[in-house]
Design an enzyme around this catalytic site. Structure first.
Site, short mmCIF file in Angstrom:
data_model
loop_
_atom_site.label_atom_id
_atom_site.label_comp_id
_atom_site.label_asym_id
_atom_site.label_seq_id
_atom_site.Cartn_x
_atom_site.Cartn_y
_atom_site.Cartn_z
N GLU A 21 2.98 10.13 -1.06
CA GLU A 21 3.43 10.12 0.35
C GLU A 21 4.83 9.56 0.54
OE1 GLU A 21 1.80 7.55 3.22
OE2 GLU A 21 2.24 5.76 2.06
N ASN A 61 -0.09 8.26 5.56
CA ASN A 61 0.54 8.28 6.89
C ASN A 61 1.95 8.88 6.88
OD1 ASN A 61 0.76 5.72 5.38
ND2 ASN A 61 2.22 5.16 6.97
N HIS A 62 2.55 9.02 5.69
CA HIS A 62 3.90 9.61 5.62
C HIS A 62 3.87 11.11 5.28
CE1 HIS A 62 6.18 5.96 6.26
NE2 HIS A 62 5.40 5.33 5.38
N ASP A 64 1.15 4.77 -4.83
CA ASP A 64 2.25 5.40 -4.09
C ASP A 64 3.56 5.42 -4.91
OD1 ASP A 64 0.17 4.36 -2.43
OD2 ASP A 64 1.45 4.53 -0.67
N HIS A 93 -1.54 2.65 -0.25
CA HIS A 93 -0.75 2.40 0.97
C HIS A 93 -0.05 1.04 1.02
CE1 HIS A 93 0.68 2.40 5.13
NE2 HIS A 93 0.03 1.27 5.34
N HIS A 141 1.13 -0.72 -1.40
CA HIS A 141 2.15 -0.79 -2.46
C HIS A 141 2.04 -2.06 -3.30
CE1 HIS A 141 5.08 2.35 -0.51
NE2 HIS A 141 3.80 2.66 -0.33
FE FE2 Z 1 2.94 4.33 0.73
FE FE2 Z 2 1.07 4.80 3.52
#
Ligand code: FE2
Ligand code: FE2
Length: 260
Positions: free
Chosen positions: A39, A67-68, A8, A174, A176
């Site tokens: 994202e 999810n973003h 990410d 996700h 990180h």
């Molecule tokens: Fe993320």
């Molecule tokens: Fe995420």
């Protein structure tokens, strides 16, 4: 074929550090394909047109989401037309964008799938069924890379083992935070529970730590901004057999600037 996959990318500092680091490591490793999870690339939430263009300029060829995905509303203007952007495939039918994309690398088709886990995240359709459905529709493709965007380690391990020997790579995103478990699963599937993040390391998951701690302590709604200071670059480099798509090698390519 050699592939570099960036975890990410967070905010403008993440995009800048990704570009800077890629300019050093691309000539060194000469990958055939560069993928990044984008994202959080715009202000820590979502992806704008300007940001995605900057990632392409830096050498990123495919951008996966999570999810973003919808946090920058303007993505609705270009997600349908830009085949290089892949959002989770297990969103409901009729969701804008695509859950997978196919690109040509060294005359081979490569199928890139993004799916999202369901533990502590939205209750989307089953990610395992989503992958199975896509694989069944594209049984002619043996180079398959999955970005498994999920919160918990067990769900990512589940995806890895469920498709071990059936796909080329299952890469977690996700959280990180990079995990130290990059491996080749039986049958030739490159696997890592989480690739990690590209962005400010002196924050909390890339965001301003004072604001995050304030919310943790008070439980009050607090606005999060992207942190500044030192950066980290977390990616994996893996190599696939050109004929079979089986993974031969995977390693983490992590760089951490000293704390400021
Ligand atoms: Fe993320
Ligand atoms: Fe995420």
């Amino acid at each position: 074929m050699k592939v570099i996959f960036l975890g990410d990318i967070v905010g403008e500092p993440g995009c800048r550090f990704a570009a800077e680091t890629l300019s050093e490591i691309l000539p060194l490793h000469q990958p055939d394909l560069v993928i990044a999870n984008g994202e959080n690339a715009t202000k820590g939430r979502g992806l704008s047109q300007k940001t995605v263009e900057s990632l392409y300029d830096a050498g990123v060829e495919i951008v996966t989401m999570g999810n973003h995905t919808w946090d920058q509303r303007e993505i609705l203007r270009f997600i349908d037309s830009d085949e290089r952007i892949v959002r989770p495939a297990n969103y409901p039918v009729d969701t804008p964008g695509r859950g997978y994309t196919i690109c040509k690398v060294n005359q081979r088709k490569v199928l890139i799938i993004n799916v999202m886990g369901r533990t502590f995240l939205s209750q989307l359709d089953c990610p395992f069924n989503a992958v199975e459905r896509i694989l069944a529709e594209h049984s002619d493709i043996c180079h398959v890379i999955i970005d498994m965007h999920a919160e918990v380690t067990s769900e990512k391990l589940g995806m890895g083992w469920a498709f071990a020997g059936k796909v080329s790579a299952v890469l977690g995103t996700h959280t990180h935070v990079p995990t130290a478990d990059a491996t080749i699963l039986p049958g030739g599937t490159a696997y890592i529970t989480d690739v990690g993040m590209v962005g400010p390391r002196d924050g909390i998951l890339g965001m301003n730590r004072t604001q995050v701690i304030q919310r943790m302590r008070t439980q009050m709604p607090t606005r999060f901004e992207v942190a500044d200071g030192a950066n980290q670059f977390c990616a994996v480099l893996f190599e696939l057999d050109d004929e079979t798509g089986r993974a031969k090698h995977i390693e983490s390519l992590n760089r951490f600037e000293p704390h400021q």
